[in-house]
Design an enzyme around this catalytic site. Structure first.
Site, short mmCIF file in Angstrom:
data_model
loop_
_atom_site.label_atom_id
_atom_site.label_comp_id
_atom_site.label_asym_id
_atom_site.label_seq_id
_atom_site.Cartn_x
_atom_site.Cartn_y
_atom_site.Cartn_z
N CYS A 113 -3.45 5.03 7.88
CA CYS A 113 -3.53 4.56 9.27
C CYS A 113 -2.30 5.01 10.07
O CYS A 113 -2.30 4.96 11.29
CB CYS A 113 -3.61 3.04 9.34
SG CYS A 113 -4.53 2.29 8.02
N GLN A 119 -4.55 -3.71 -2.51
CA GLN A 119 -3.94 -2.63 -3.30
C GLN A 119 -3.55 -3.09 -4.69
O GLN A 119 -2.92 -2.34 -5.44
CB GLN A 119 -2.70 -2.07 -2.58
CG GLN A 119 -3.04 -1.34 -1.30
CD GLN A 119 -3.71 0.02 -1.51
OE1 GLN A 119 -3.90 0.48 -2.64
NE2 GLN A 119 -4.09 0.67 -0.42
N ASN A 132 0.81 -1.22 0.00
CA ASN A 132 0.00 0.00 0.00
C ASN A 132 0.84 1.27 0.00
O ASN A 132 0.38 2.32 -0.43
CB ASN A 132 -0.95 0.01 1.21
CG ASN A 132 -0.27 -0.36 2.50
OD1 ASN A 132 0.31 -1.45 2.61
ND2 ASN A 132 -0.32 0.51 3.48
N SER A 155 -10.96 -4.89 -1.23
CA SER A 155 -11.66 -3.77 -0.59
C SER A 155 -12.19 -2.83 -1.67
O SER A 155 -11.43 -2.39 -2.54
CB SER A 155 -10.69 -3.01 0.33
OG SER A 155 -11.31 -1.84 0.79
N GLY A 156 -13.48 -2.50 -1.59
CA GLY A 156 -14.11 -1.71 -2.65
C GLY A 156 -13.60 -0.29 -2.78
O GLY A 156 -13.47 0.23 -3.88
#
Ligand code: PLP
Length: 376
Positions: free
Chosen positions: A326, A179, A151, A199-200
């Protein structure tokens, strides 16, 4: 004007996605498990989305389970596999550059006595396959969880080689492909992983919807039990509009791969790097040149501190980050940069610039000017 260069944090919801999902918030709001026609229609929309997601990664539709996010997909697999292999004399391998959505759950396993090994990467950000091979022990039940693309750097991992090593040892193989999906070819009909997380919001669906590929015949212990939705793998009344959104986004990304859209993104990323290289005397581009997603530039500005640059860039209209969203506000150098052998100084001087299919050439050219001015 703001120039959004943080597409690895999240992406703009595609207008076509909004259009596809809206009817399921307004008219077609029925419970897909209801037996009457209106409910059955909603169920059909879910199954169409399942086909769209499956098509994007070369899976069968019944191998796709819809989830609440990528983090949930990762946790579901890790918890299920922990139970499958058991704590005694088993082993788990992850890489040092995994996202916290893999590191934290496997740390929790280590805390209760599992043998969890972290495998390093080379200075180009790619997995050290020799180290991985040494950790994977065919005499022990085990699993590996390795990300398909990182990522922070966008570096694409040697997924085929790593999967072959894990499978040859009789281990289960999970990949966090969050990713990678929609950015590089990710095909479960070519790479024999057992589980794959999606992940959308990383490819133009809204935040709060994900998917998990579970290869047919693979044992799986549900984390959420209840009404038996999603083949019993993830109970709970389905989030129909968001599932429809994920399906539409999957089809869009397939189109973008086919019509040169992703190549255009890569060309813009290259233009961004070339522009910065021409304007700045001291600039370094990090991570494998060859094996990376087309949308990320990971750049160091020696002698500069990213945390100082970011507010200035923000004020000038350039939205980007120093690492994963994050990690914002953390005072330690990022674990990915550390694993790649960066000095603290270099780690603190690095920015992640990540593009999407919505990024324009004008934005890239403007960003080059602004970044170069602020850095120098
Ligand atoms: N894994 C990777 C590699 C990610 O980049 C992210 C999001 O940043 C996640 C997992 C978490 O996904 P989600 O935000 O859908 O929970």
């Amino acid at each position: 004007m703001s120039i959004y260069l943080d597409s690895n944090a999240t992406t703009q919801v595609h207008p076509r996605v909004v259009e596809a999902m809206m009817p399921y918030l307004t008219g077609a709001w029925y419970n897909p498990s209801s037996g009457y026609a209106a409910g059955r229609e909603v169920k059909v929309a879910i199954e169409t989305a399942r086909e769209q997601v499956a098509a994007l990664i070369g899976a069968e539709p019944d191998e796709i389970v819809f989830t609440g996010c990528g983090t949930e997909s990762n946790s579901m697999v890790i918890k299920s596999l922990a139970r499958e292999i058991g704590r005694k004399s088993s082993r788990v391998a992850v890489s040092e550059i995994e996202h916290s959505a893999v590191l934290r759950p496997t740390e929790a396993m280590a805390a209760v006595g599992f043998d969890v090994e972290r495998v390093g990467v080379h200075d180009n950000g790619r997995l050290d396959l020799d180290q991985f091979e040494n950790v994977v022990d065919s005499s022990k039940p085990g699993f590996a969880s390795l990300m398909w693309a990182n990522n922070e750097t966008g570096v694409v991992q040697p997924m085929m080689e790593a999967t072959e090593i894990a499978k040859a040892a009789g281990w289960w193989m999970h990949t966090d492909a969050i990713q990678a999906v929609g950015k590089v070819p990710v095909r479960v009909d070519e790479v024999p992983v057992d589980f794959l997380s999606i992940s959308g919001h990383k490819f133009h669906a809204p935040k709060g919807v994900g998917a998990l590929f579970i290869r047919k015949g693979t044992p799986f212990e549900p984390m959420i039990r209840g009404g038996g939705q999603e083949g019993g793998h993830r109970s709970g009344t389905e989030n129909v509009p968001y599932i429809v959104a994920l399906g539409e986004a999957s089809s869009i990304m397939m189109e973008e791969a086919g019509n040169g859209g992703l190549d255009r993104v890569a060309a813009l990323r290259d233009r961004l790097e070339t522009g910065l290289g021409e304007r700045l005397n001291r600039v370094e581009f990090n991570g494998s040149r060859e094996h990376r997603t087309g949308n990320v530039a990971h750049v160091s500005f020696p002698g500069r501190v990213a945390a100082g640059l970011l507010p200035k860039l923000d004020a000038a209209g350039v939205q980007c980050s120093a690492g994963s969203a994050c990690m914002t506000g953390k005072s330690q150098p990022g674990h990915v940069q550390k694993a790649m052998g960066f000095s603290d100084e270099k780690a603190f001087s690095s920015l992640r610039l990540s593009l999407s299919i919505f990024t324009t050439q004008e934005e890239v050219d403007e960003a080059v000017e602004l970044i170069a001015r602020i850095v120098s």
